[in-house]
Design an enzyme around this catalytic site. Structure first.
Site, PDB file in Angstrom:
ATOM      1  CE1 TYR A 123      -2.384 -69.574  37.459  1.00 20.25           C
ATOM      2  CE2 TYR A 123      -4.024 -69.067  35.776  1.00 20.25           C
ATOM      3  CZ  TYR A 123      -2.777 -68.851  36.337  1.00 20.25           C
ATOM      4  OH  TYR A 123      -1.938 -67.912  35.789  1.00 20.25           O
ATOM      5  CD  GLU A 149      -7.377 -69.654  32.152  1.00 20.38           C
ATOM      6  OE1 GLU A 149      -8.103 -70.375  32.845  1.00 20.38           O
ATOM      7  OE2 GLU A 149      -7.427 -69.639  30.921  1.00 20.38           O
ATOM      8  CE  LYS A 182      -1.430 -66.203  38.659  1.00 23.13           C
ATOM      9  NZ  LYS A 182      -0.208 -65.464  38.960  1.00 23.13           N
ATOM     10  NE  ARG A 204       3.328 -71.099  28.045  1.00 19.49           N
ATOM     11  CZ  ARG A 204       2.529 -70.693  29.037  1.00 19.49           C
ATOM     12  NH1 ARG A 204       2.988 -70.624  30.275  1.00 19.49           N
ATOM     13  NH2 ARG A 204       1.295 -70.311  28.781  1.00 19.49           N
ATOM     14  CB  THR A 233      -3.908 -64.836  34.370  1.00 16.37           C
ATOM     15  OG1 THR A 233      -4.375 -65.671  33.302  1.00 16.37           O
ATOM     16  CG2 THR A 233      -4.675 -65.219  35.622  1.00 16.37           C
ATOM     17  CG  ASP A 235       6.198 -64.805  32.087  1.00 12.17           C
ATOM     18  OD1 ASP A 235       6.413 -65.512  31.093  1.00 12.17           O
ATOM     19  OD2 ASP A 235       5.094 -64.285  32.333  1.00 12.17           O
TER      20      ASP A 235
HETATM   21  P1  NDP Z   1       5.980 -70.778  35.197  1.00 13.29           P
HETATM   22  O1  NDP Z   1       5.077 -71.887  35.622  1.00 13.29           O
HETATM   23  O2  NDP Z   1       6.949 -71.003  34.105  1.00 13.29           O
HETATM   24  O3  NDP Z   1       6.827 -70.278  36.483  1.00 13.29           O
HETATM   25  C1  NDP Z   1       6.280 -70.274  37.766  1.00 13.29           C
HETATM   26  C2  NDP Z   1       7.355 -69.922  38.771  1.00 13.29           C
HETATM   27  O4  NDP Z   1       6.781 -69.892  40.082  1.00 13.29           O
HETATM   28  C3  NDP Z   1       8.525 -70.927  38.842  1.00 13.29           C
HETATM   29  O5  NDP Z   1       9.720 -70.219  39.022  1.00 13.29           O
HETATM   30  C4  NDP Z   1       8.188 -71.719  40.104  1.00 13.29           C
HETATM   31  O6  NDP Z   1       9.325 -72.290  40.719  1.00 13.29           O
HETATM   32  C5  NDP Z   1       7.632 -70.602  40.970  1.00 13.29           C
HETATM   33  N1  NDP Z   1       6.863 -71.090  42.120  1.00 13.29           N
HETATM   34  C6  NDP Z   1       5.845 -71.967  42.136  1.00 13.29           C
HETATM   35  N2  NDP Z   1       5.397 -72.163  43.388  1.00 13.29           N
HETATM   36  C7  NDP Z   1       6.163 -71.381  44.193  1.00 13.29           C
HETATM   37  C8  NDP Z   1       6.197 -71.158  45.594  1.00 13.29           C
HETATM   38  N3  NDP Z   1       5.338 -71.758  46.423  1.00 13.29           N
HETATM   39  N4  NDP Z   1       7.117 -70.299  46.077  1.00 13.29           N
HETATM   40  C9  NDP Z   1       8.000 -69.665  45.252  1.00 13.29           C
HETATM   41  N5  NDP Z   1       8.012 -69.840  43.919  1.00 13.29           N
HETATM   42  C10 NDP Z   1       7.094 -70.693  43.389  1.00 13.29           C
HETATM   43  O7  NDP Z   1       5.038 -69.538  34.868  1.00 13.29           O
HETATM   44  P2  NDP Z   1       5.252 -68.357  33.781  1.00 13.29           P
HETATM   45  O8  NDP Z   1       6.624 -67.882  33.843  1.00 13.29           O
HETATM   46  O9  NDP Z   1       4.637 -68.781  32.497  1.00 13.29           O
HETATM   47  O10 NDP Z   1       4.263 -67.245  34.362  1.00 13.29           O
HETATM   48  C11 NDP Z   1       4.714 -66.300  35.320  1.00 13.29           C
HETATM   49  C12 NDP Z   1       3.534 -65.781  36.117  1.00 13.29           C
HETATM   50  O11 NDP Z   1       2.603 -65.154  35.246  1.00 13.29           O
HETATM   51  C13 NDP Z   1       2.737 -66.866  36.860  1.00 13.29           C
HETATM   52  O12 NDP Z   1       2.265 -66.295  38.047  1.00 13.29           O
HETATM   53  C14 NDP Z   1       1.584 -67.159  35.925  1.00 13.29           C
HETATM   54  O13 NDP Z   1       0.489 -67.668  36.639  1.00 13.29           O
HETATM   55  C15 NDP Z   1       1.326 -65.784  35.348  1.00 13.29           C
HETATM   56  N6  NDP Z   1       0.770 -65.716  34.016  1.00 13.29           N
HETATM   57  C16 NDP Z   1       1.376 -66.406  32.995  1.00 13.29           C
HETATM   58  C17 NDP Z   1       0.897 -66.296  31.711  1.00 13.29           C
HETATM   59  C18 NDP Z   1       1.531 -67.033  30.582  1.00 13.29           C
HETATM   60  O14 NDP Z   1       0.889 -67.136  29.531  1.00 13.29           O
HETATM   61  N7  NDP Z   1       2.752 -67.519  30.714  1.00 13.29           N
HETATM   62  C19 NDP Z   1      -0.264 -65.426  31.401  1.00 13.29           C
HETATM   63  C20 NDP Z   1      -0.766 -64.710  32.552  1.00 13.29           C
HETATM   64  C21 NDP Z   1      -0.267 -64.858  33.804  1.00 13.29           C
HETATM   65  P3  NDP Z   1       9.915 -73.735  40.255  1.00 13.29           P
HETATM   66  O15 NDP Z   1      10.726 -73.495  39.036  1.00 13.29           O
HETATM   67  O16 NDP Z   1      10.718 -74.154  41.423  1.00 13.29           O
HETATM   68  O17 NDP Z   1       8.708 -74.603  40.017  1.00 13.29           O
HETATM   69  P1  GDR Z   2      -3.964 -71.933  29.554  1.00 13.53           P
HETATM   70  O1  GDR Z   2      -2.775 -72.594  28.712  1.00 13.53           O
HETATM   71  O2  GDR Z   2      -4.816 -72.933  30.222  1.00 13.53           O
HETATM   72  O3  GDR Z   2      -4.644 -70.963  28.638  1.00 13.53           O
HETATM   73  O4  GDR Z   2      -3.154 -71.178  30.700  1.00 13.53           O
HETATM   74  P2  GDR Z   2      -2.590 -74.046  28.109  1.00 13.53           P
HETATM   75  O5  GDR Z   2      -1.525 -73.917  27.091  1.00 13.53           O
HETATM   76  O6  GDR Z   2      -2.420 -75.081  29.161  1.00 13.53           O
HETATM   77  O7  GDR Z   2      -3.999 -74.342  27.388  1.00 13.53           O
HETATM   78  C1  GDR Z   2      -4.490 -73.533  26.334  1.00 13.53           C
HETATM   79  C2  GDR Z   2      -5.728 -74.193  25.712  1.00 13.53           C
HETATM   80  O8  GDR Z   2      -5.326 -75.367  24.996  1.00 13.53           O
HETATM   81  C3  GDR Z   2      -6.252 -76.399  25.292  1.00 13.53           C
HETATM   82  N1  GDR Z   2      -5.628 -77.711  25.104  1.00 13.53           N
HETATM   83  C4  GDR Z   2      -4.600 -78.195  25.791  1.00 13.53           C
HETATM   84  N2  GDR Z   2      -3.838 -77.638  26.774  1.00 13.53           N
HETATM   85  C5  GDR Z   2      -2.814 -78.377  27.286  1.00 13.53           C
HETATM   86  N3  GDR Z   2      -2.038 -77.836  28.218  1.00 13.53           N
HETATM   87  N4  GDR Z   2      -2.537 -79.639  26.847  1.00 13.53           N
HETATM   88  C6  GDR Z   2      -3.280 -80.242  25.866  1.00 13.53           C
HETATM   89  O9  GDR Z   2      -3.032 -81.384  25.486  1.00 13.53           O
HETATM   90  C7  GDR Z   2      -4.353 -79.486  25.303  1.00 13.53           C
HETATM   91  N5  GDR Z   2      -5.253 -79.731  24.327  1.00 13.53           N
HETATM   92  C8  GDR Z   2      -6.022 -78.660  24.210  1.00 13.53           C
HETATM   93  C9  GDR Z   2      -6.644 -76.144  26.744  1.00 13.53           C
HETATM   94  O10 GDR Z   2      -7.848 -76.868  27.074  1.00 13.53           O
HETATM   95  C10 GDR Z   2      -6.788 -74.635  26.723  1.00 13.53           C
HETATM   96  O11 GDR Z   2      -8.064 -74.284  26.241  1.00 13.53           O
HETATM   97  C11 GDR Z   2      -1.956 -70.466  30.436  1.00 13.53           C
HETATM   98  C12 GDR Z   2      -1.086 -70.524  31.703  1.00 13.53           C
HETATM   99  O12 GDR Z   2       0.176 -69.995  31.397  1.00 13.53           O
HETATM  100  C13 GDR Z   2      -1.700 -69.728  32.821  1.00 13.53           C
HETATM  101  O13 GDR Z   2      -0.790 -69.660  33.909  1.00 13.53           O
HETATM  102  C14 GDR Z   2      -1.979 -68.316  32.305  1.00 13.53           C
HETATM  103  O14 GDR Z   2      -2.573 -67.560  33.314  1.00 13.53           O
HETATM  104  C15 GDR Z   2      -2.883 -68.371  31.080  1.00 13.53           C
HETATM  105  O15 GDR Z   2      -2.231 -69.139  30.082  1.00 13.53           O
HETATM  106  C16 GDR Z   2      -3.190 -67.008  30.496  1.00 13.53           C
END
Ligand code: NDP
Ligand code: GDR
Length: 325
Positions: free
Chosen positions: A150, A128, A154, A185, A126, A14
């Site tokens: 997690y 979650e 959050k 992703r 989130t 993101d």
């Molecule tokens: P990512 O896991 O792709 O990115 C996480 C980021 O956080 C990375 O840049 C990572 O750095 C950084 N980070 C982790 N730990 C620290 C720390 N201690 N200090 C500073 N930076 C840190 O997540 P997404 O981009 O998918 O998601 C963005 C945000 O939105 C997250 O907070 C996630 O929990 C939340 N979210 C995501 C959703 C989704 O579906 N993608 C849905 C809802 C909420 P590095 O690259 O060095 O590891």
């Molecule tokens: P989620 O995403 O836990 O919803 O969190 P993830 O893609 O990890 O899992 C979604 C669902 O798929 C099921 N699943 C598996 N998941 C993974 N990762 N690997 C597998 O092999 C697998 N098989 C089945 C999981 O059990 C789950 O039900 C994401 C993250 O981006 C969070 O940071 C964010 O907050 C939420 O989405 C909204």
């Protein structure tokens, strides 16, 4: 004068899309860069913006580094996207998750309160937090019931954002975003794990795909659409909480079918269930109601799951082809 934004988690999925979007709006974009042994900037390179953003060393668990970053870039808007964001890992590293994902958000809020109170703040909340759902369709009014370290972390960050808004008048917004995906992703998340495997299987370098609970249902959208909602929240006259979702839920199984079909394969010939990927407590189903975001922000998800999986499979086909050349 152009606006200035500080983005934590700028190297994540993101963070990269948001930075690109903010640059397109004329912002000066600064990112908090956590120190790692190997470079983490591949997403910024992929979007061709690495040389257009200013990266400041810092970590969410180190409030001194956040204060320094705020004083250095004097942001108008702060987007807290940094987190340990992989749900499965949060059981293996609950304390680290609480520190980065929970207390990390409080560190930023407190730093803003002390040295940059005029900055607007976005917290990446989130779906979650809904966890074991209390209503079949989740909105801003649905009670929370997180199911993982997690989710609990959050929820702490979400309530802290609301509390700093109500206690100190901080312009703090909480975006409750449902799952959103893209070719950027992380490979451990299920959609990307699937699109990568589909590409490898289609190109003959992998045979099977091992997954956990494929009956879980998620409301999946495209990350490129979702970062626009984050920005829109901070442009409103008042800070608030918004659900951002598509309003459609799909099983992991059906998502697999769609992805394999893109290359003319049947998922049933390749997917193997491996209990190793089951979670100690599962979130069985999530389905968001994005009406408030539509009404107040004029935001709507534009990308269907079919379009999203096609985009991801195509990008992985290209990537794997390059790798095996
Ligand atoms: P990512 O896991 O792709 O990115 C996480 C980021 O956080 C990375 O840049 C990572 O750095 C950084 N980070 C982790 N730990 C620290 C720390 N201690 N200090 C500073 N930076 C840190 O997540 P997404 O981009 O998918 O998601 C963005 C945000 O939105 C997250 O907070 C996630 O929990 C939340 N979210 C995501 C959703 C989704 O579906 N993608 C849905 C809802 C909420 P590095 O690259 O060095 O590891
Ligand atoms: P989620 O995403 O836990 O919803 O969190 P993830 O893609 O990890 O899992 C979604 C669902 O798929 C099921 N699943 C598996 N998941 C993974 N990762 N690997 C597998 O092999 C697998 N098989 C089945 C999981 O059990 C789950 O039900 C994401 C993250 O981006 C969070 O940071 C964010 O907050 C939420 O989405 C909204």
């Amino acid at each position: 004068m152009s606006k200035s934004a500080l983005v934590t988690g700028i190297t994540g999925q993101d963070g990269a899309y948001l930075a690109k979007f903010l640059l397109s709006k004329g912002y000066e974009v600064h990112g908090l860069l956590a120190r790692r042994a190997t470079p983490t900037t591949w997403r910024l390179k992929y979007l061709d913006i690495l040389d257009k953003v200013d990266l400041i060393d810092g970590d969410l668990t180190d409030i001194a580094s956040i204060v320094r970053a705020l004083l250095e870039c004097r942001p108008d808007e702060v987007y807290n996207l940094g987190a340990q964001s992989f749900v499965a890992t949060s059981w293996a590293q609950p304390i680290l998750t609480a520190n980065a994902t929970g207390l990390g958000a409080l560190n930023i809020l407190e730093a803003i309160r002390q040295v940059r109170p005029e900055a607007k703040f976005y917290q990446a909340s989130t779906s979650e937090m809904f966890g074991k759902i209390q209503e079949p369709v989740q909105s801003e009014k649905t009670p929370f019931y997180p199911r993982s370290p997690y989710g609990v972390s959050k929820l702490f960050a979400h309530w802290m954002t609301v509390n700093y808004r109500e206690s100190f008048g901080l312009f703090g917004c909480s975006g409750i975003l449902f799952n959103h995906e893209s070719p950027l992703r992380g490979i451990e998340f299920v959609t990307r794990k699937v699109s990568d495997a589909v590409a490898r299987i289609a190109l003959g370098v992998q045979k099977e795909l091992r997954l956990g609970n494929i009956d879980a249902k998620r409301d999946w959208g495209f990350a490129g659409d979702y970062v626009q909602a984050m920005w829109a929240m901070l442009q409103q006259p008042e800070p608030d909480t918004y659900v951002v979702a598509t309003g459609r839920t799909t099983t992991v199984r059906e998502m697999c079918r769609i992805a394999f079909e893109r290359v003319g394969l049947n998922y049933q010939d390749h997917v193997v269930i491996d209990p190793k990927f089951y979670r100690p407590a599962e979130v069985d189903i999530l389905l968001g109601n994005p009406s408030k975001a539509k009404e107040k922000l004029g935001w709507e998800a534009k990308t269907t799951l079919e379009e999203l999986m096609a985009m991801m499979v195509d990008a992985d086909l290209e990537r794997v082809r390059r790798e095996i050349k």
